[in-house]
Scaffold this active site. Structure first.
Site, PDB file in Angstrom:
ATOM      1  N   GLU A 152       7.879  -6.621   1.044  1.00 29.97           N
ATOM      2  CA  GLU A 152       6.479  -6.905   2.024  1.00 29.97           C
ATOM      3  C   GLU A 152       5.522  -8.059   1.769  1.00 29.97           C
ATOM      4  OE1 GLU A 152       5.819  -4.797   4.244  1.00 29.97           O
ATOM      5  OE2 GLU A 152       6.646  -2.600   3.925  1.00 29.97           O
ATOM      6  N   ARG A 201     -10.791   9.272   2.223  1.00 28.76           N
ATOM      7  CA  ARG A 201     -10.397   9.931   3.475  1.00 28.76           C
ATOM      8  C   ARG A 201     -11.779  10.681   3.803  1.00 28.76           C
ATOM      9  NH1 ARG A 201      -3.873  10.706   2.882  1.00 28.76           N
ATOM     10  NH2 ARG A 201      -3.359   8.385   3.061  1.00 28.76           N
ATOM     11  N   TYR A 216     -15.636   0.794  -6.981  1.00 28.71           N
ATOM     12  CA  TYR A 216     -16.880   1.256  -6.716  1.00 28.71           C
ATOM     13  C   TYR A 216     -17.748   1.461  -7.913  1.00 28.71           C
ATOM     14  CZ  TYR A 216     -13.906   3.228  -2.870  1.00 28.71           C
ATOM     15  OH  TYR A 216     -13.222   3.422  -1.753  1.00 28.71           O
ATOM     16  N   LYS A 267      -2.136  -1.361  -3.721  1.00 26.39           N
ATOM     17  CA  LYS A 267      -3.124  -0.310  -3.729  1.00 26.39           C
ATOM     18  C   LYS A 267      -2.212   1.022  -3.888  1.00 26.39           C
ATOM     19  CE  LYS A 267      -6.836   2.093  -0.959  1.00 26.39           C
ATOM     20  NZ  LYS A 267      -7.602   2.089   0.207  1.00 26.39           N
ATOM     21  N   SER A 301     -10.628   5.438  -4.797  1.00 25.22           N
ATOM     22  CA  SER A 301     -11.439   6.484  -4.707  1.00 25.22           C
ATOM     23  C   SER A 301     -11.009   7.512  -5.747  1.00 25.22           C
ATOM     24  CB  SER A 301     -11.682   7.330  -3.389  1.00 25.22           C
ATOM     25  OG  SER A 301     -10.353   7.741  -2.821  1.00 25.22           O
ATOM     26  N   LYS A 357       0.900  -1.091  -0.082  1.00 28.05           N
ATOM     27  CA  LYS A 357       0.039   0.005   0.061  1.00 28.05           C
ATOM     28  C   LYS A 357       0.974   1.302  -0.084  1.00 28.05           C
ATOM     29  CE  LYS A 357      -3.784   2.377   2.499  1.00 28.05           C
ATOM     30  NZ  LYS A 357      -4.753   2.172   3.537  1.00 28.05           N
TER      31      LYS A 357
END
Length: 357
Positions: A266, A237, A346, A281, A307, A227
Protein backbone atom coordinates in the site's frame (compact mmCIF):
# COMPACT_ATOMS: atom_id res chain seq x y z
CA UNK A 1 39.65 -2.99 47.51
CA UNK A 2 38.27 -5.76 45.31
CA UNK A 3 40.15 -9.03 45.46
CA UNK A 4 41.72 -10.49 42.38
CA UNK A 5 39.87 -13.38 40.74
CA UNK A 6 41.05 -16.84 41.68
CA UNK A 7 42.45 -19.31 39.17
CA UNK A 8 39.17 -21.19 39.44
CA UNK A 9 37.15 -18.07 38.56
CA UNK A 10 39.41 -17.25 35.61
CA UNK A 11 39.09 -20.82 34.36
CA UNK A 12 35.28 -20.65 34.62
CA UNK A 13 35.08 -17.45 32.56
CA UNK A 14 37.53 -18.81 30.00
CA UNK A 15 35.42 -21.91 29.49
CA UNK A 16 32.24 -19.80 29.21
CA UNK A 17 33.92 -17.69 26.55
CA UNK A 18 34.94 -20.77 24.59
CA UNK A 19 31.34 -22.00 24.62
CA UNK A 20 30.00 -18.61 23.48
CA UNK A 21 28.74 -17.55 26.88
CA UNK A 22 27.92 -13.98 27.85
CA UNK A 23 31.57 -13.24 28.52
CA UNK A 24 32.57 -13.87 24.91
CA UNK A 25 33.27 -10.73 22.85
CA UNK A 26 30.41 -9.90 20.48
CA UNK A 27 29.82 -7.60 17.54
CA UNK A 28 28.57 -5.02 20.06
CA UNK A 29 31.73 -5.15 22.17
CA UNK A 30 33.01 -7.06 25.17
CA UNK A 31 30.83 -9.27 27.32
CA UNK A 32 30.27 -9.21 31.07
CA UNK A 33 32.02 -8.18 33.29
CA UNK A 34 33.94 -5.83 31.00
CA UNK A 35 30.58 -4.65 29.71
CA UNK A 36 28.21 -3.54 32.43
CA UNK A 37 25.35 -1.69 30.71
CA UNK A 38 24.08 -0.36 34.02
CA UNK A 39 27.12 1.94 34.20
CA UNK A 40 25.48 4.20 31.62
CA UNK A 41 22.20 4.22 33.56
CA UNK A 42 23.55 5.24 36.97
CA UNK A 43 23.08 9.00 36.66
CA UNK A 44 20.44 11.21 35.07
CA UNK A 45 23.01 13.17 33.08
CA UNK A 46 24.42 9.94 31.65
CA UNK A 47 21.00 8.60 30.68
CA UNK A 48 20.30 11.88 28.91
CA UNK A 49 23.59 11.76 27.02
CA UNK A 50 22.94 8.32 25.50
CA UNK A 51 19.19 8.65 24.91
CA UNK A 52 18.32 7.29 21.45
CA UNK A 53 14.75 8.54 20.89
CA UNK A 54 13.74 12.13 21.59
CA UNK A 55 10.25 13.60 21.79
CA UNK A 56 9.65 17.31 21.20
CA UNK A 57 6.68 19.50 20.42
CA UNK A 58 7.86 19.47 16.81
CA UNK A 59 6.82 15.80 16.61
CA UNK A 60 3.15 16.42 17.41
CA UNK A 61 0.03 17.19 15.37
CA UNK A 62 -3.11 18.08 17.30
CA UNK A 63 -6.44 16.78 15.93
CA UNK A 64 -9.31 19.25 16.48
CA UNK A 65 -13.01 18.47 16.04
CA UNK A 66 -15.27 21.17 14.59
CA UNK A 67 -18.94 22.04 15.01
CA UNK A 68 -21.10 24.85 13.66
CA UNK A 69 -22.06 27.78 15.84
CA UNK A 70 -20.38 30.55 17.75
CA UNK A 71 -18.61 30.20 21.10
CA UNK A 72 -19.81 26.60 20.97
CA UNK A 73 -18.04 23.78 22.76
CA UNK A 74 -19.38 20.23 23.00
CA UNK A 75 -17.53 17.64 25.06
CA UNK A 76 -16.87 14.24 23.51
CA UNK A 77 -18.21 11.82 26.12
CA UNK A 78 -15.90 8.95 25.19
CA UNK A 79 -12.82 11.22 25.15
CA UNK A 80 -12.61 13.11 28.46
CA UNK A 81 -10.84 16.41 27.96
CA UNK A 82 -11.59 16.56 24.22
CA UNK A 83 -14.32 18.80 22.81
CA UNK A 84 -15.81 19.78 19.48
CA UNK A 85 -15.20 23.47 18.86
CA UNK A 86 -16.92 26.13 16.79
CA UNK A 87 -14.68 27.97 14.35
CA UNK A 88 -14.03 30.96 16.64
CA UNK A 89 -12.87 28.63 19.42
CA UNK A 90 -10.85 26.55 16.93
CA UNK A 91 -9.02 29.75 15.96
CA UNK A 92 -8.15 30.30 19.62
CA UNK A 93 -7.01 26.70 19.88
CA UNK A 94 -4.77 27.19 16.84
CA UNK A 95 -3.30 30.32 18.43
CA UNK A 96 -2.58 28.35 21.60
CA UNK A 97 -1.03 25.54 19.54
CA UNK A 98 1.34 27.95 17.83
CA UNK A 99 2.20 29.57 21.16
CA UNK A 100 3.30 26.27 22.72
CA UNK A 101 5.28 25.23 19.66
CA UNK A 102 3.05 22.71 17.88
CA UNK A 103 3.85 22.75 14.15
CA UNK A 104 0.44 21.70 12.86
CA UNK A 105 -3.18 20.90 13.65
CA UNK A 106 -5.61 18.55 11.89
CA UNK A 107 -9.27 19.42 11.37
CA UNK A 108 -12.20 17.00 11.50
CA UNK A 109 -15.80 18.21 11.13
CA UNK A 110 -18.97 17.07 12.83
CA UNK A 111 -21.48 17.74 10.07
CA UNK A 112 -25.11 18.38 10.92
CA UNK A 113 -27.28 15.35 10.02
CA UNK A 114 -29.46 17.54 7.81
CA UNK A 115 -26.42 18.29 5.61
CA UNK A 116 -25.47 14.63 5.11
CA UNK A 117 -26.59 12.69 2.06
CA UNK A 118 -25.75 9.54 0.11
CA UNK A 119 -23.28 11.42 -2.09
CA UNK A 120 -21.52 13.31 0.71
CA UNK A 121 -22.13 16.48 -1.30
CA UNK A 122 -21.30 18.83 1.59
CA UNK A 123 -17.68 17.69 1.24
CA UNK A 124 -17.48 19.57 -2.08
CA UNK A 125 -19.00 22.79 -0.75
CA UNK A 126 -16.33 25.55 -0.59
CA UNK A 127 -18.31 27.02 2.29
CA UNK A 128 -18.43 23.88 4.39
CA UNK A 129 -17.33 23.80 8.01
CA UNK A 130 -13.76 22.66 7.34
CA UNK A 131 -13.12 25.17 4.56
CA UNK A 132 -14.44 28.05 6.64
CA UNK A 133 -12.27 26.94 9.56
CA UNK A 134 -9.17 26.71 7.36
CA UNK A 135 -9.67 30.26 6.08
CA UNK A 136 -10.26 31.67 9.56
CA UNK A 137 -7.27 29.90 11.10
CA UNK A 138 -4.95 30.82 8.24
CA UNK A 139 -5.94 34.46 8.58
CA UNK A 140 -5.32 34.49 12.33
CA UNK A 141 -2.38 32.05 12.60
CA UNK A 142 -0.70 31.88 9.17
CA UNK A 143 2.40 30.20 10.57
CA UNK A 144 0.69 26.99 11.71
CA UNK A 145 0.28 24.04 9.37
CA UNK A 146 -3.21 22.72 8.69
CA UNK A 147 -3.93 19.09 7.82
CA UNK A 148 -7.31 18.27 6.28
CA UNK A 149 -8.84 14.82 6.23
CA UNK A 150 -9.89 13.66 2.76
CA UNK A 151 -12.69 11.13 3.24
CA UNK A 152 -16.44 11.23 2.90
CA UNK A 153 -17.57 9.64 6.18
CA UNK A 154 -18.23 12.97 7.97
CA UNK A 155 -20.59 13.92 5.13
CA UNK A 156 -22.38 10.74 4.04
CA UNK A 157 -25.68 9.57 5.43
CA UNK A 158 -24.37 5.99 5.44
CA UNK A 159 -21.16 6.80 7.34
CA UNK A 160 -18.72 5.32 4.83
CA UNK A 161 -15.53 6.89 3.51
CA UNK A 162 -16.64 6.35 -0.11
CA UNK A 163 -19.80 6.23 -2.18
CA UNK A 164 -22.11 3.22 -2.18
CA UNK A 165 -23.61 1.58 -5.26
CA UNK A 166 -27.16 0.25 -5.56
CA UNK A 167 -26.11 -3.05 -4.01
CA UNK A 168 -24.55 -1.45 -0.94
CA UNK A 169 -20.94 -1.89 -2.03
CA UNK A 170 -18.33 0.89 -1.99
CA UNK A 171 -17.74 2.07 -5.56
CA UNK A 172 -13.99 2.72 -5.71
CA UNK A 173 -13.74 4.81 -8.88
CA UNK A 174 -16.77 7.01 -8.22
CA UNK A 175 -15.42 7.54 -4.71
CA UNK A 176 -12.04 8.65 -6.07
CA UNK A 177 -13.74 11.25 -8.27
CA UNK A 178 -15.58 12.58 -5.22
CA UNK A 179 -12.42 12.64 -3.13
CA UNK A 180 -10.64 14.67 -5.80
CA UNK A 181 -13.40 17.28 -5.65
CA UNK A 182 -13.17 17.36 -1.85
CA UNK A 183 -9.38 17.75 -1.96
CA UNK A 184 -9.60 20.67 -4.39
CA UNK A 185 -12.00 22.72 -2.26
CA UNK A 186 -9.77 22.16 0.76
CA UNK A 187 -6.67 23.19 -1.18
CA UNK A 188 -8.47 26.31 -2.41
CA UNK A 189 -9.37 27.17 1.18
CA UNK A 190 -5.69 27.14 2.12
CA UNK A 191 -5.10 23.66 3.52
CA UNK A 192 -1.38 22.82 3.67
CA UNK A 193 -1.52 19.02 3.84
CA UNK A 194 -4.25 16.88 2.34
CA UNK A 195 -4.55 13.58 4.18
CA UNK A 196 -6.60 10.98 2.28
CA UNK A 197 -7.81 8.53 4.94
CA UNK A 198 -10.37 6.70 2.81
CA UNK A 199 -8.22 3.78 1.59
CA UNK A 200 -9.63 3.81 -1.95
CA UNK A 201 -7.29 2.44 -4.62
CA UNK A 202 -5.70 5.10 -6.82
CA UNK A 203 -6.88 8.15 -4.94
CA UNK A 204 -3.40 9.58 -4.22
CA UNK A 205 -2.47 9.67 -7.91
CA UNK A 206 -5.80 11.21 -8.86
CA UNK A 207 -5.52 13.89 -6.17
CA UNK A 208 -1.92 14.68 -7.10
CA UNK A 209 -2.83 15.05 -10.78
CA UNK A 210 -5.74 17.36 -9.92
CA UNK A 211 -3.57 19.50 -7.66
CA UNK A 212 -0.96 19.92 -10.38
CA UNK A 213 -3.59 20.75 -12.98
CA UNK A 214 -5.20 23.39 -10.76
CA UNK A 215 -2.10 25.25 -9.60
CA UNK A 216 -1.65 23.58 -6.21
CA UNK A 217 1.69 21.93 -6.86
CA UNK A 218 2.98 22.97 -3.40
CA UNK A 219 0.12 21.32 -1.50
CA UNK A 220 1.42 18.27 0.34
CA UNK A 221 -0.22 14.85 0.48
CA UNK A 222 0.05 12.75 3.62
CA UNK A 223 -1.50 9.45 2.70
CA UNK A 224 -3.12 7.20 5.27
CA UNK A 225 -1.35 4.44 3.40
CA UNK A 226 -1.76 1.70 6.00
CA UNK A 227 -5.09 2.25 7.73
CA UNK A 228 -6.46 -0.84 9.42
CA UNK A 229 -10.05 -1.91 10.04
CA UNK A 230 -9.58 -1.38 13.75
CA UNK A 231 -11.72 -1.46 16.86
CA UNK A 232 -9.86 1.64 18.15
CA UNK A 233 -11.86 4.18 16.12
CA UNK A 234 -15.14 4.19 18.07
CA UNK A 235 -14.75 7.44 20.03
CA UNK A 236 -13.56 9.28 16.90
CA UNK A 237 -16.65 8.20 14.96
CA UNK A 238 -18.81 9.49 17.78
CA UNK A 239 -16.88 12.79 17.75
CA UNK A 240 -17.51 13.39 14.04
CA UNK A 241 -21.03 11.95 14.16
CA UNK A 242 -20.48 9.09 11.70
CA UNK A 243 -20.72 6.21 14.17
CA UNK A 244 -24.50 6.27 14.42
CA UNK A 245 -24.75 6.63 10.62
CA UNK A 246 -22.48 3.73 9.71
CA UNK A 247 -24.08 0.84 7.84
CA UNK A 248 -22.09 -2.35 8.21
CA UNK A 249 -18.31 -2.07 8.55
CA UNK A 250 -15.29 -0.84 6.58
CA UNK A 251 -13.47 -4.13 6.08
CA UNK A 252 -13.74 -4.07 2.29
CA UNK A 253 -11.42 -1.07 2.06
CA UNK A 254 -9.53 -0.71 5.34
CA UNK A 255 -6.76 -3.24 5.95
CA UNK A 256 -7.03 -6.57 7.75
CA UNK A 257 -5.23 -6.28 11.12
CA UNK A 258 -3.54 -9.63 10.37
CA UNK A 259 -1.52 -8.26 7.45
CA UNK A 260 1.87 -6.59 7.56
CA UNK A 261 3.40 -7.21 4.13
CA UNK A 262 0.30 -5.78 2.50
CA UNK A 263 0.99 -2.48 4.26
CA UNK A 264 4.30 -2.20 2.42
CA UNK A 265 2.51 -2.71 -0.90
CA UNK A 266 0.00 0.00 0.00
CA UNK A 267 2.78 2.42 0.92
CA UNK A 268 4.74 1.64 -2.25
CA UNK A 269 1.70 2.39 -4.41
CA UNK A 270 0.95 5.68 -2.65
CA UNK A 271 4.56 6.83 -2.87
CA UNK A 272 4.62 5.99 -6.58
CA UNK A 273 1.43 8.03 -7.03
CA UNK A 274 2.89 11.15 -5.41
CA UNK A 275 2.45 10.97 -1.64
CA UNK A 276 4.91 13.22 0.19
CA UNK A 277 4.41 11.48 3.54
CA UNK A 278 2.63 8.37 4.75
CA UNK A 279 0.57 7.45 7.77
CA UNK A 280 0.04 4.27 9.79
CA UNK A 281 -3.20 4.06 11.77
CA UNK A 282 -3.82 2.99 14.53
CA UNK A 283 -0.56 3.71 16.28
CA UNK A 284 0.45 1.72 19.34
CA UNK A 285 -0.88 -1.70 18.20
CA UNK A 286 0.90 -1.24 14.83
CA UNK A 287 4.37 -0.03 15.79
CA UNK A 288 5.82 -2.97 13.87
CA UNK A 289 4.24 -1.53 10.72
CA UNK A 290 5.67 1.93 11.47
CA UNK A 291 9.11 0.36 11.80
CA UNK A 292 8.80 -1.69 8.60
CA UNK A 293 7.55 1.28 6.58
CA UNK A 294 10.30 3.58 7.80
CA UNK A 295 12.98 0.95 7.21
CA UNK A 296 11.71 0.11 3.72
CA UNK A 297 11.04 3.60 2.35
CA UNK A 298 12.84 6.14 4.53
CA UNK A 299 10.35 8.89 3.73
CA UNK A 300 8.47 10.95 6.35
CA UNK A 301 6.35 8.46 8.28
CA UNK A 302 3.57 9.38 10.69
CA UNK A 303 1.41 7.48 13.12
CA UNK A 304 -1.99 8.27 14.61
CA UNK A 305 -2.54 7.72 18.32
CA UNK A 306 -6.22 6.99 17.86
CA UNK A 307 -9.24 8.01 19.88
CA UNK A 308 -9.47 4.52 21.36
CA UNK A 309 -5.85 4.62 22.48
CA UNK A 310 -6.47 8.03 24.04
CA UNK A 311 -9.65 6.90 25.78
CA UNK A 312 -8.00 3.78 27.21
CA UNK A 313 -5.09 5.70 28.72
CA UNK A 314 -7.29 8.45 30.14
CA UNK A 315 -9.75 5.97 31.66
CA UNK A 316 -6.96 4.01 33.35
CA UNK A 317 -5.34 7.21 34.64
CA UNK A 318 -8.66 8.52 36.00
CA UNK A 319 -9.01 5.32 38.03
CA UNK A 320 -5.52 5.64 39.40
CA UNK A 321 -4.33 2.50 37.61
CA UNK A 322 -1.68 4.32 35.57
CA UNK A 323 0.43 7.45 36.04
CA UNK A 324 -1.07 9.74 33.39
CA UNK A 325 1.97 11.85 32.54
CA UNK A 326 4.38 8.94 32.46
CA UNK A 327 2.26 6.66 30.29
CA UNK A 328 1.49 9.46 27.84
CA UNK A 329 5.16 10.27 27.38
CA UNK A 330 6.16 6.60 27.28
CA UNK A 331 3.67 5.74 24.56
CA UNK A 332 4.63 8.74 22.45
CA UNK A 333 8.31 7.89 22.82
CA UNK A 334 7.51 4.39 21.57
CA UNK A 335 6.29 5.92 18.31
CA UNK A 336 9.55 7.79 17.93
CA UNK A 337 11.59 4.71 18.77
CA UNK A 338 9.71 2.78 16.09
CA UNK A 339 10.71 5.37 13.51
CA UNK A 340 7.77 7.77 13.35
CA UNK A 341 8.69 11.30 12.32
CA UNK A 342 5.49 12.70 13.77
CA UNK A 343 2.43 11.66 15.75
CA UNK A 344 -1.20 12.71 15.65
CA UNK A 345 -2.23 12.85 19.30
CA UNK A 346 -5.10 14.34 21.29
CA UNK A 347 -2.54 14.73 24.07
CA UNK A 348 -0.47 17.12 21.93
CA UNK A 349 -1.10 20.40 23.85
CA UNK A 350 -0.68 18.69 27.21
CA UNK A 351 2.56 17.05 26.11
CA UNK A 352 3.98 20.25 24.60
CA UNK A 353 3.47 21.96 27.94
CA UNK A 354 4.94 19.01 29.82
CA UNK A 355 8.05 19.07 27.66
CA UNK A 356 8.50 22.79 28.22
CA UNK A 357 8.26 22.22 31.95
Amino acid sequence: MASLPSDKTVSFHTERAKRGGSEAPTALGAGYPAARLRRNRRADWSRRLIREAHLTADDLIWPIFLIDGERARAEVDAMPGVARLSIDLAVRAAEDAAEIGLPAIALFPNTEPSLRDEAGSQAFNPGNLVCRAVRAIKQAVPEIGIVCDVALDPYTSHGHDGLMDDEGRIDNDRSVEALVNQALVQAEAGCDILAPSDMMDGRVGAIRAALEANGFSDTQIMSYAAKYASAFYGPFRDAVGSGAQLRGDKKTYQMDPSNGGEALREVALDVAEGADMVMVKPGLPYLDIVWRVKEAFGLPTFAYQTSGEYAALVAAAERGWLDRERVILETLLSFKRAGADGIFSYFAPEVARLLKR
